[in-house]
Design an enzyme around this catalytic site. Structure first.
Site, PDB file in Angstrom:
ATOM      1  N   SER A 126       0.827  -1.197   0.000  1.00 53.16           N
ATOM      2  CA  SER A 126       0.000   0.000   0.000  1.00 53.16           C
ATOM      3  C   SER A 126       0.865   1.253   0.000  1.00 53.16           C
ATOM      4  O   SER A 126       1.952   1.279   0.601  1.00 53.16           O
ATOM      5  CB  SER A 126      -0.866  -0.017   1.267  1.00 53.16           C
ATOM      6  OG  SER A 126      -1.503   1.222   1.443  1.00 53.16           O
ATOM      7  N   TYR A 151      -2.221  -1.332  11.037  1.00 52.61           N
ATOM      8  CA  TYR A 151      -2.451  -1.809   9.668  1.00 52.61           C
ATOM      9  C   TYR A 151      -1.262  -1.448   8.769  1.00 52.61           C
ATOM     10  O   TYR A 151      -0.696  -2.303   8.079  1.00 52.61           O
ATOM     11  CB  TYR A 151      -3.751  -1.215   9.098  1.00 52.61           C
ATOM     12  CG  TYR A 151      -3.867  -1.438   7.606  1.00 52.61           C
ATOM     13  CD1 TYR A 151      -4.225  -2.680   7.090  1.00 52.61           C
ATOM     14  CD2 TYR A 151      -3.567  -0.405   6.692  1.00 52.61           C
ATOM     15  CE1 TYR A 151      -4.287  -2.898   5.716  1.00 52.61           C
ATOM     16  CE2 TYR A 151      -3.629  -0.620   5.321  1.00 52.61           C
ATOM     17  CZ  TYR A 151      -3.991  -1.865   4.843  1.00 52.61           C
ATOM     18  OH  TYR A 151      -4.038  -2.074   3.484  1.00 52.61           O
ATOM     19  N   LYS A 155       1.803  -3.782   6.659  1.00 51.87           N
ATOM     20  CA  LYS A 155       2.215  -3.718   5.248  1.00 51.87           C
ATOM     21  C   LYS A 155       3.737  -3.586   5.161  1.00 51.87           C
ATOM     22  O   LYS A 155       4.383  -4.250   4.347  1.00 51.87           O
ATOM     23  CB  LYS A 155       1.520  -2.546   4.529  1.00 51.87           C
ATOM     24  CG  LYS A 155       0.032  -2.753   4.347  1.00 51.87           C
ATOM     25  CD  LYS A 155      -0.279  -3.938   3.423  1.00 51.87           C
ATOM     26  CE  LYS A 155      -1.703  -4.392   3.475  1.00 51.87           C
ATOM     27  NZ  LYS A 155      -1.971  -5.703   2.899  1.00 51.87           N
TER      28      LYS A 155
HETATM   29  P1  NAD Z   1     -11.213  -6.874   1.105  1.00 51.15           P
HETATM   30  O1  NAD Z   1     -11.468  -6.864   2.553  1.00 51.15           O
HETATM   31  O2  NAD Z   1     -12.360  -6.626   0.189  1.00 51.15           O
HETATM   32  O3  NAD Z   1     -10.516  -8.240   0.659  1.00 51.15           O
HETATM   33  C1  NAD Z   1      -9.711  -8.984   1.523  1.00 51.15           C
HETATM   34  C2  NAD Z   1     -10.311 -10.381   1.568  1.00 51.15           C
HETATM   35  O4  NAD Z   1      -9.488 -11.205   2.392  1.00 51.15           O
HETATM   36  C3  NAD Z   1     -11.711 -10.395   2.156  1.00 51.15           C
HETATM   37  O5  NAD Z   1     -12.568 -11.086   1.268  1.00 51.15           O
HETATM   38  C4  NAD Z   1     -11.568 -11.145   3.475  1.00 51.15           C
HETATM   39  O6  NAD Z   1     -12.704 -11.917   3.787  1.00 51.15           O
HETATM   40  C5  NAD Z   1     -10.349 -11.999   3.187  1.00 51.15           C
HETATM   41  N1  NAD Z   1      -9.562 -12.384   4.359  1.00 51.15           N
HETATM   42  C6  NAD Z   1      -9.117 -11.609   5.367  1.00 51.15           C
HETATM   43  N2  NAD Z   1      -8.398 -12.335   6.237  1.00 51.15           N
HETATM   44  C7  NAD Z   1      -8.368 -13.604   5.744  1.00 51.15           C
HETATM   45  C8  NAD Z   1      -7.789 -14.813   6.183  1.00 51.15           C
HETATM   46  N3  NAD Z   1      -7.087 -14.882   7.312  1.00 51.15           N
HETATM   47  N4  NAD Z   1      -7.962 -15.923   5.442  1.00 51.15           N
HETATM   48  C9  NAD Z   1      -8.692 -15.881   4.287  1.00 51.15           C
HETATM   49  N5  NAD Z   1      -9.261 -14.768   3.839  1.00 51.15           N
HETATM   50  C10 NAD Z   1      -9.108 -13.637   4.554  1.00 51.15           C
HETATM   51  O7  NAD Z   1     -10.051  -5.805   0.826  1.00 51.15           O
HETATM   52  P2  NAD Z   1      -9.437  -5.294  -0.549  1.00 51.15           P
HETATM   53  O8  NAD Z   1      -9.707  -3.853  -0.628  1.00 51.15           O
HETATM   54  O9  NAD Z   1      -9.811  -6.185  -1.657  1.00 51.15           O
HETATM   55  O10 NAD Z   1      -7.892  -5.447  -0.210  1.00 51.15           O
HETATM   56  C11 NAD Z   1      -7.120  -6.544  -0.664  1.00 51.15           C
HETATM   57  C12 NAD Z   1      -5.692  -6.338  -0.215  1.00 51.15           C
HETATM   58  O11 NAD Z   1      -5.202  -5.103  -0.743  1.00 51.15           O
HETATM   59  C13 NAD Z   1      -5.519  -6.262   1.296  1.00 51.15           C
HETATM   60  O12 NAD Z   1      -4.302  -6.905   1.631  1.00 51.15           O
HETATM   61  C14 NAD Z   1      -5.409  -4.781   1.552  1.00 51.15           C
HETATM   62  O13 NAD Z   1      -4.686  -4.505   2.717  1.00 51.15           O
HETATM   63  C15 NAD Z   1      -4.670  -4.322   0.313  1.00 51.15           C
HETATM   64  N6  NAD Z   1      -4.854  -2.907   0.005  1.00 51.15           N
HETATM   65  C16 NAD Z   1      -6.130  -2.423  -0.127  1.00 51.15           C
HETATM   66  C17 NAD Z   1      -6.303  -1.070  -0.399  1.00 51.15           C
HETATM   67  C18 NAD Z   1      -7.684  -0.485  -0.501  1.00 51.15           C
HETATM   68  O14 NAD Z   1      -7.834   0.740  -0.334  1.00 51.15           O
HETATM   69  N7  NAD Z   1      -8.726  -1.264  -0.790  1.00 51.15           N
HETATM   70  C19 NAD Z   1      -5.186  -0.231  -0.575  1.00 51.15           C
HETATM   71  C20 NAD Z   1      -3.913  -0.784  -0.445  1.00 51.15           C
HETATM   72  C21 NAD Z   1      -3.761  -2.126  -0.159  1.00 51.15           C
HETATM   73  C1  WQD Z   2      -9.319   9.713   0.694  1.00 52.49           C
HETATM   74  C2  WQD Z   2      -9.506  11.210   0.898  1.00 52.49           C
HETATM   75  C3  WQD Z   2      -9.952  11.844   3.176  1.00 52.49           C
HETATM   76  C4  WQD Z   2     -13.838   9.946   3.528  1.00 52.49           C
HETATM   77  C5  WQD Z   2      -6.939   4.787   3.157  1.00 52.49           C
HETATM   78  C6  WQD Z   2      -5.958   4.046   4.006  1.00 52.49           C
HETATM   79  C7  WQD Z   2      -4.833   3.513   3.172  1.00 52.49           C
HETATM   80  C8  WQD Z   2      -5.341   2.713   1.982  1.00 52.49           C
HETATM   81  C9  WQD Z   2      -6.473   3.379   1.262  1.00 52.49           C
HETATM   82  C10 WQD Z   2      -5.112   0.387   2.403  1.00 52.49           C
HETATM   83  C11 WQD Z   2      -8.811  11.723   2.158  1.00 52.49           C
HETATM   84  C12 WQD Z   2     -11.120  12.165   2.280  1.00 52.49           C
HETATM   85  C13 WQD Z   2     -12.629  10.388   3.050  1.00 52.49           C
HETATM   86  C14 WQD Z   2     -14.874  10.894   3.798  1.00 52.49           C
HETATM   87  C15 WQD Z   2     -13.413  12.652   3.049  1.00 52.49           C
HETATM   88  N1  WQD Z   2      -5.828   1.440   2.367  1.00 52.49           N
HETATM   89  N2  WQD Z   2     -12.417  11.724   2.810  1.00 52.49           N
HETATM   90  N3  WQD Z   2     -14.607  12.216   3.531  1.00 52.49           N
HETATM   91  O1  WQD Z   2      -7.098   7.931   3.655  1.00 52.49           O
HETATM   92  O2  WQD Z   2      -6.079   8.020   1.349  1.00 52.49           O
HETATM   93  O3  WQD Z   2      -6.280   5.856   2.498  1.00 52.49           O
HETATM   94  O4  WQD Z   2      -7.454   3.880   2.167  1.00 52.49           O
HETATM   95  O5  WQD Z   2      -3.944   0.227   2.326  1.00 52.49           O
HETATM   96  O6  WQD Z   2      -4.033   2.748   4.005  1.00 52.49           O
HETATM   97  O7  WQD Z   2      -5.456   4.941   4.984  1.00 52.49           O
HETATM   98  O8  WQD Z   2      -8.315   6.960   1.651  1.00 52.49           O
HETATM   99  O9  WQD Z   2     -10.648   6.939   0.911  1.00 52.49           O
HETATM  100  O10 WQD Z   2     -10.159   7.115   3.381  1.00 52.49           O
HETATM  101  O11 WQD Z   2      -9.659   9.044   1.891  1.00 52.49           O
HETATM  102  O12 WQD Z   2     -13.221  13.841   2.830  1.00 52.49           O
HETATM  103  O13 WQD Z   2     -15.967  10.556   4.239  1.00 52.49           O
HETATM  104  O14 WQD Z   2     -10.900  11.467   1.087  1.00 52.49           O
HETATM  105  O15 WQD Z   2      -9.746  12.869   4.120  1.00 52.49           O
HETATM  106  O16 WQD Z   2      -8.324  13.000   1.876  1.00 52.49           O
HETATM  107  P1  WQD Z   2      -6.902   7.301   2.363  1.00 52.49           P
HETATM  108  P2  WQD Z   2      -9.777   7.445   1.991  1.00 52.49           P
END
Ligand code: NAD
Ligand code: WQD
Length: 341
Positions: A126, A151, A155
């Site tokens: 991330s 969290y 990562k």
């Molecule tokens: P998500 O929660 O939709 O998907 C994660 C999936 O993993 C879920 O379906 C959950 O049920 C499953 N899961 C969790 N723990 C598990 C376990 N122990 N065994 C089996 N399954 C398990 O989230 P996502 O947004 O699809 O994220 C996927 C990956 O990408 C995650 O590692 C997340 O940290 C990373 N990521 C997400 C974002 C984002 O903003 N969505 C940003 C950066 C990184």
């Molecule tokens: C985006 C922008 C908020 C909600 C988070 C995690 C990061 C990553 C992605 C996994 C920011 C603004 C948001 C609202 C708002 N996840 N906002 N009103 O904070 O960039 O990242 O998700 O790895 O680890 O921290 O994403 O979508 O929460 O926010 O104004 O109701 O929207 O302040 O500027 P963020 P976000």
């Protein structure tokens, strides 16, 4: 012979979209998920889009015995490890849950790929690892900043665990960490998309739920930052584009085109978009008015963060293709589909 990819967290938001792109690129996939943050309907959605029979194993990756059964049953050419808990705020309240789930599941995956001779792994990292970067856009060489949540710490730790494991394997394991910026949107078919539980913490699900009348009003967290319109800037990457990045990362390793055994790539659009810009684009593209108000800054937010994607463009031959408008239209179409269900 078709290559087979294990997708952990395959019923989740990014995992389900990646499964579609893998199948469309000619891979077989096996999806593993414990459904802790997802629904098996997403697997059905992937089946409907692709028309493929897709094995789904409801397994917790932390359950070493059950997880090992999956490796006994199938043979994998590569693994994409999405399974993790991902709510930043919850991780502050329940750090041990996050350390246990995100670290144990990853260590299990790495032990099992070593034991069963699968040599390629992609890890979901991330942009949160950069914290408040000193220079924008952020390159992969920017120093990681101390994590501000458990969290984010998981990562960073998983990146380090992967680096150490790959180094010790002496070429037997290849790893790629993809650092996602802000994934948004949904599959254009509206068969799959993001399904947040409870009140969404992320911007776009809050926007779509407000437009749908589920939430009364969107709070824009801060309009007094040092940015052109005062609101925070992020790099919003379409989930289908993000999914494609996984397909090319897998192909790079399977075909031996990786330059190092462990590589890191930013996955973003390379374009910074402010919260207010995104809100206005959503209104314009979907022809509706969004109820929003300016609210105080949210604690812990970085002011701006967008990707330098040169490395992914040049090395992976990948770039984001979908426009913000297309992505916001798909997000709204998905929200309407969810309401129908
Ligand atoms: P998500 O929660 O939709 O998907 C994660 C999936 O993993 C879920 O379906 C959950 O049920 C499953 N899961 C969790 N723990 C598990 C376990 N122990 N065994 C089996 N399954 C398990 O989230 P996502 O947004 O699809 O994220 C996927 C990956 O990408 C995650 O590692 C997340 O940290 C990373 N990521 C997400 C974002 C984002 O903003 N969505 C940003 C950066 C990184
Ligand atoms: C985006 C922008 C908020 C909600 C988070 C995690 C990061 C990553 C992605 C996994 C920011 C603004 C948001 C609202 C708002 N996840 N906002 N009103 O904070 O960039 O990242 O998700 O790895 O680890 O921290 O994403 O979508 O929460 O926010 O104004 O109701 O929207 O302040 O500027 P963020 P976000």
């Amino acid at each position: 012979m078709k290559r087979c990819v294990l997708v952990t967290g395959g019923a989740g938001y990014i995992g389900s979209h990646t499964a579609v792109e893998l199948i469309e690129a000619g891979y077989d996939v096996v999806l593993v998920d414990n459904l802790s943050n997802s629904d098996e309907q997403a697997v059905e959605g992937v089946r409907r889009i692709t028309g493929a029979e897709i094995p789904f194993e409801k397994v917790d990756c932390c359950d070493r015995e059950a997880f090992e059964q999956v490796f006994r049953k199938y043979r994998f050419d590569a693994v994409i490890h999405f399974a993790a808990s991902k709510a930043v705020g919850e991780s502050v309240e329940k750090p041990l849950l996050y350390y246990r789930n995100n670290l144990t599941s990853f260590v299990n995956v790495l032990e099992l790929i070593s034991k069963y001779g699968c040599s390629n792994i992609v890890f979901s990292s991330s942009a949160t690892v950069y914290g408040e970067a000193d220079v924008q856009p952020v390159t992969e060489l920017a120093p990681r900043k101390p994590a501000t949540s458990p969290y984010g710490n998981t990562k960073q730790m998983c990146e380090d665990i992967l680096r150490d494991t790959v180094a010790a394997a002496g070429g037997a394991i290849h790893g790629i960490a993809l650092r996602y910026f802000n994934p948004i949107g949904a599959h254009p078919s509206a068969e799959i998309g993001e399904l947040p539980r409870g009140v969404p913490q992320n911007l776009v699900p809050f926007v779509t739920q407000t437009a749908a009348g589920i939430r009364e009003c969107l709070s824009v967290f801060g309009d007094d930052y040092d940015t052109p319109d005062g609101s925070c800037i992020r790099d919003y990457i379409d989930v289908v584009d993000l999914a494609r990045a996984h397909v090319v990362a897998i192909g790079r390793m399977i075909e031996g085109r990786n330059k190092e055994n462990f590589e890191i790539f930013n996955v973003g659009t390379g374009r910074g978009v402010s919260v207010l810009e995104l809100v206005r684009a959503f209104e314009r593209v979907n022809n509706l008015k969004l109820n929003y108000r300016i609210a105080p800054r949210r604690e812990g937010d970085v002011v701006k963060n967008w990707a330098d994607t040169t490395l992914a463009n040049n090395e992976l031959g990948w770039r984001a293709e979908r426009s913000l408008d297309e992505t916001l239209a798909a997000a709204w179409k998905w929200q309407q589909e969810v309401m129908k269900r």
